[in-house]
Scaffold this motif. Structure first.
Motif, PDB file in Angstrom:
ATOM      1  N   VAL A 186       0.829  -1.040  -0.244  1.00 54.49           N
ATOM      2  CA  VAL A 186      -0.008  -0.006   0.300  1.00 54.49           C
ATOM      3  C   VAL A 186       0.837   1.177   0.149  1.00 54.49           C
ATOM      4  O   VAL A 186       2.060   1.190   0.251  1.00 54.49           O
ATOM      5  N   VAL A 187       0.391   2.473  -0.351  1.00 56.61           N
ATOM      6  CA  VAL A 187       0.841   3.532  -0.047  1.00 56.61           C
ATOM      7  C   VAL A 187       0.555   4.337   0.785  1.00 56.61           C
ATOM      8  O   VAL A 187      -0.895   4.465   1.173  1.00 56.61           O
ATOM      9  N   LEU A 188       1.255   5.059   1.892  1.00 58.24           N
ATOM     10  CA  LEU A 188       0.671   5.893   2.773  1.00 58.24           C
ATOM     11  C   LEU A 188       1.126   7.304   2.384  1.00 58.24           C
ATOM     12  O   LEU A 188       2.306   7.752   2.220  1.00 58.24           O
ATOM     13  N   GLU A 189      -0.046   8.129   2.666  1.00 56.85           N
ATOM     14  CA  GLU A 189       0.222   9.681   2.075  1.00 56.85           C
ATOM     15  C   GLU A 189       0.027  10.507   3.421  1.00 56.85           C
ATOM     16  O   GLU A 189      -0.918  10.183   4.235  1.00 56.85           O
ATOM     17  N   GLU A 190       0.642  11.460   3.286  1.00 58.17           N
ATOM     18  CA  GLU A 190       0.319  12.717   4.322  1.00 58.17           C
ATOM     19  C   GLU A 190      -0.919  13.126   3.998  1.00 58.17           C
ATOM     20  O   GLU A 190      -1.706  13.235   2.979  1.00 58.17           O
ATOM     21  N   PHE A 191      -2.018  13.383   5.220  1.00 62.72           N
ATOM     22  CA  PHE A 191      -3.283  13.729   5.257  1.00 62.72           C
ATOM     23  C   PHE A 191      -3.088  15.206   5.044  1.00 62.72           C
ATOM     24  O   PHE A 191      -2.542  15.990   5.607  1.00 62.72           O
ATOM     25  N   ILE A 192      -3.860  15.951   4.009  1.00 65.67           N
ATOM     26  CA  ILE A 192      -3.711  17.194   3.581  1.00 65.67           C
ATOM     27  C   ILE A 192      -5.090  17.815   3.861  1.00 65.67           C
ATOM     28  O   ILE A 192      -6.214  17.315   3.464  1.00 65.67           O
ATOM     29  N   PRO A 193      -5.130  18.742   5.176  1.00 64.80           N
ATOM     30  CA  PRO A 193      -6.406  19.474   5.570  1.00 64.80           C
ATOM     31  C   PRO A 193      -6.777  20.499   4.474  1.00 64.80           C
ATOM     32  O   PRO A 193      -6.638  21.703   4.692  1.00 64.80           O
ATOM     33  N   PHE A 194      -7.258  20.097   3.293  1.00 59.86           N
ATOM     34  CA  PHE A 194      -7.602  20.973   2.355  1.00 59.86           C
ATOM     35  C   PHE A 194      -8.756  21.992   2.312  1.00 59.86           C
ATOM     36  O   PHE A 194      -9.713  21.765   2.916  1.00 59.86           O
ATOM     37  N   GLU A 195      -8.518  23.179   1.719  1.00 61.15           N
ATOM     38  CA  GLU A 195      -9.545  23.946   1.734  1.00 61.15           C
ATOM     39  C   GLU A 195     -10.781  23.656   0.543  1.00 61.15           C
ATOM     40  O   GLU A 195     -11.891  24.018   0.797  1.00 61.15           O
ATOM     41  N   ARG A 196     -10.116  23.212  -0.509  1.00 61.45           N
ATOM     42  CA  ARG A 196     -11.055  22.804  -1.756  1.00 61.45           C
ATOM     43  C   ARG A 196     -10.329  21.529  -2.565  1.00 61.45           C
ATOM     44  O   ARG A 196      -9.309  21.552  -2.509  1.00 61.45           O
ATOM     45  N   GLU A 197     -11.246  20.884  -3.003  1.00 65.06           N
ATOM     46  CA  GLU A 197     -10.558  19.749  -3.974  1.00 65.06           C
ATOM     47  C   GLU A 197     -10.831  20.526  -5.238  1.00 65.06           C
ATOM     48  O   GLU A 197     -12.188  20.720  -5.673  1.00 65.06           O
ATOM     49  N   LEU A 198      -9.897  20.137  -6.391  1.00 65.45           N
ATOM     50  CA  LEU A 198      -9.916  20.699  -7.493  1.00 65.45           C
ATOM     51  C   LEU A 198      -9.970  19.657  -8.436  1.00 65.45           C
ATOM     52  O   LEU A 198      -9.204  18.646  -8.256  1.00 65.45           O
ATOM     53  N   ALA A 199     -10.000  19.880  -9.925  1.00 68.90           N
ATOM     54  CA  ALA A 199      -9.782  18.924 -10.953  1.00 68.90           C
ATOM     55  C   ALA A 199      -9.623  19.718 -12.185  1.00 68.90           C
ATOM     56  O   ALA A 199     -10.284  20.642 -12.371  1.00 68.90           O
ATOM     57  N   VAL A 200      -8.868  18.974 -13.046  1.00 69.24           N
ATOM     58  CA  VAL A 200      -8.936  19.495 -14.477  1.00 69.24           C
ATOM     59  C   VAL A 200      -8.575  18.505 -15.376  1.00 69.24           C
ATOM     60  O   VAL A 200      -7.750  17.425 -15.032  1.00 69.24           O
ATOM     61  N   MET A 201      -9.220  18.597 -16.694  1.00 67.43           N
ATOM     62  CA  MET A 201      -9.394  17.658 -17.774  1.00 67.43           C
ATOM     63  C   MET A 201      -8.100  18.299 -18.631  1.00 67.43           C
ATOM     64  O   MET A 201      -8.260  19.508 -18.987  1.00 67.43           O
ATOM     65  N   ALA A 202      -7.186  17.596 -19.227  1.00 67.75           N
ATOM     66  CA  ALA A 202      -6.347  17.892 -20.203  1.00 67.75           C
ATOM     67  C   ALA A 202      -6.264  16.943 -21.260  1.00 67.75           C
ATOM     68  O   ALA A 202      -6.361  15.888 -21.170  1.00 67.75           O
ATOM     69  N   ALA A 203      -5.762  17.379 -22.558  1.00 71.46           N
ATOM     70  CA  ALA A 203      -5.622  16.384 -23.884  1.00 71.46           C
ATOM     71  C   ALA A 203      -4.652  16.932 -24.443  1.00 71.46           C
ATOM     72  O   ALA A 203      -4.066  17.942 -24.615  1.00 71.46           O
ATOM     73  N   ARG A 204      -3.963  15.728 -25.069  1.00 70.04           N
ATOM     74  CA  ARG A 204      -2.746  16.254 -25.813  1.00 70.04           C
ATOM     75  C   ARG A 204      -2.894  15.391 -27.024  1.00 70.04           C
ATOM     76  O   ARG A 204      -3.436  14.109 -27.201  1.00 70.04           O
ATOM     77  N   SER A 205      -2.418  15.853 -28.125  1.00 69.90           N
ATOM     78  CA  SER A 205      -2.661  15.314 -29.558  1.00 69.90           C
ATOM     79  C   SER A 205      -1.291  14.419 -30.059  1.00 69.90           C
ATOM     80  O   SER A 205      -0.305  14.557 -29.322  1.00 69.90           O
ATOM     81  N   VAL A 206      -1.490  13.822 -31.113  1.00 72.74           N
ATOM     82  CA  VAL A 206      -0.157  13.025 -31.749  1.00 72.74           C
ATOM     83  C   VAL A 206       0.689  13.924 -31.839  1.00 72.74           C
ATOM     84  O   VAL A 206       1.911  13.368 -31.716  1.00 72.74           O
ATOM     85  N   ASP A 207       0.592  15.046 -32.415  1.00 75.02           N
ATOM     86  CA  ASP A 207       1.709  16.215 -32.552  1.00 75.02           C
ATOM     87  C   ASP A 207       2.177  16.763 -31.537  1.00 75.02           C
ATOM     88  O   ASP A 207       2.903  18.042 -31.633  1.00 75.02           O
ATOM     89  N   GLY A 208       1.573  16.822 -30.209  1.00 74.54           N
ATOM     90  CA  GLY A 208       1.878  17.370 -29.274  1.00 74.54           C
ATOM     91  C   GLY A 208       1.272  18.461 -28.797  1.00 74.54           C
ATOM     92  O   GLY A 208       1.817  19.157 -27.534  1.00 74.54           O
ATOM     93  N   GLN A 209       0.172  18.849 -29.406  1.00 73.92           N
ATOM     94  CA  GLN A 209      -0.701  20.051 -28.924  1.00 73.92           C
ATOM     95  C   GLN A 209      -1.291  19.577 -27.699  1.00 73.92           C
ATOM     96  O   GLN A 209      -2.033  18.511 -27.474  1.00 73.92           O
TER      97      GLN A 209
END
Length: 387
Positions: A186-209
């Motif tokens: 298993v992995v043990l991680e530091e617990f983060i008392p966050f203000e908010r949770e964020l997310a972002v979607m990103a895409a990359r093309s075959v030519d690197g865009q």
């Protein structure tokens, strides 16, 4: 466009929504999934009924496709590597997936490329057992390779929607939880008392865009995403930092396709990477109705070599609410879905699953800005659904 046949390993709701986008692009989608009741079966052009990690079935699917992509990461990487050596094309490349399928390896990769993240260690084998023995006999606040309780324990493979993730408050709970998991690594991680949770979607093309969607706020309950608010109400500097993280990751891995990146925002505006999903993601469902190019169309554009579409929103605000099961039932909730669809600016997406159970994602509803506050929109939707 020369490629018009795309294979998808996985046949759940993500593949179902990808199939909708495939029709608008004139792409034939072939799906590998184990069950006839899986959501994508009814909309795919063809279906190979087999387990997700069945390499022989994937080889069979490859004979009907030009490129293969993924709905989930529960794959047999070794079997797929053999197929790739034989000329079968996978996007994202298997080399891009390899560091991400194990959560500990994922953390190590983020470390190597300099992404900000919580502190972490691996707990495994006899060394891990000896460490836990010493913790159990200590009465002082512990420091396990610079990690202090509370901490987060995650199974290194096969975890999603909160499965395989545990908040650990003391050494006894740590020992008990690890025993319940069969002392697997298993992995043990530091617990983060966050203000908010964020997310972002990103895409990359075959030519690197690389294109990056608006940063969103996600709201979790019992470690399952309940709501997504787009865009997140954060500073331009935070948006720029998240965008830089996304571009660094996708460029470093030479990704082809869409990735979902989950992050923490701390009270002092520090951004930390939580996890990365090498595929379309729940936090990007709002893009179907709120953006010029949905994450599912973007995934297909990337893997078949089409120019990437614009990720920009065409409305000021969108709220996505997951329709989670709250009972064990065979009900299709037709009346509630009709009521939700009648709300101003609402778009209901029902995944066609035949069984409801607590916490299961049955569908989602996205509401585009109609002048109401985010809180009002959420209250309206959830009062109808959970009533």
């Amino acid at each position: 466009m020369s490629i018009k046949r795309v294979g998808v390993i996985g046949g759940g709701q993500l593949a179902w929504m990808m199939a909708m986008a495939a029709k608008s692009l004139g792409i034939r989608l072939v799906v590998q999934t184990p069950n006839i009741t899986d959501p994508a079966v009814c909309v795919a052009a063809e279906t190979i009924f087999a387990a997700i990690d069945d390499g022989v079935a994937t080889e069979q699917m490859a004979s009907r496709c030009d490129v293969i992509t993924f709905e989930n990461e529960f794959i047999n990487l070794d079997a797929l590597k053999c197929l790739a050596k034989g000329g079968i094309c996978f996007y994202p490349r298997l080399e891009a997936l390899a560091p991400l399928l194990d959560k500990y390896h994922q953390r190590c990769y983020f470390d190597r490329i300099g992404l900000p993240q919580p502190e972490f260690i691996s707990l495994e084998g006899e060394v891990g057992k000896e460490e836990l023995k010493s913790l159990a006999s200590s009465r002082t606040p512990i420091n396990l390779s610079q990690l202090e309780f509370p901490l987060v324990l995650k199974a290194r493979r096969q975890g999603y929607d909160g499965k395989g993730t545990f908040i650990i408050k003391d050494s006894h709970t740590l020992q008990e939880t690890w025993n319940q998991l069969g002392n697997q690594p298993v992995v043990l991680e530091e617990f983060i008392p966050f203000e908010r949770e964020l997310a972002v979607m990103a895409a990359r093309s075959v030519d690197g865009q690389v294109v990056v969607y608006p940063v969103v706020e996600t709201q979790q309950q019992e470690q399952v995403c309940r709501r997504v608010i787009a865009p997140a109400q954060i500073s331009p500097d935070t948006v720029a930092e998240v965008n830089a993280i996304a571009k660094t990751l996708l460029t470093s891995l030479e990704v082809v396709g869409v990735f979902g990146i989950e992050l923490f925002l701390t009270s002092n505006n520090k951004v930390l990477v939580n996890e990365v999903s090498p595929r379309t993601h729940n936090s990007g469902h709002y893009t179907i109705d709120a953006c010029q190019t949905s994450q599912f169309e973007q995934q297909l554009r990337a893997v078949v070599g089409l120019p990437l579409g614009s990720p920009q929103m065409h409305c000021p605000t969108a709220v996505m609410v997951n329709l989670l099961g709250y009972e064990s039932s065979l009900d299709d909730y037709q009346q509630k879905r009709q009521t939700l669809a009648s709300l101003p600016g609402a778009f209901v997406h029902w995944y066609g699953k035949t069984e409801s159970r607590p916490g299961r994602k049955l569908g989602h509803v996205t509401v585009l800005s109609d002048g109401n506050s985010v809180e009002e929109v959420i209250d309206k939707v959830e009062s109808v659904w959970y009533g």
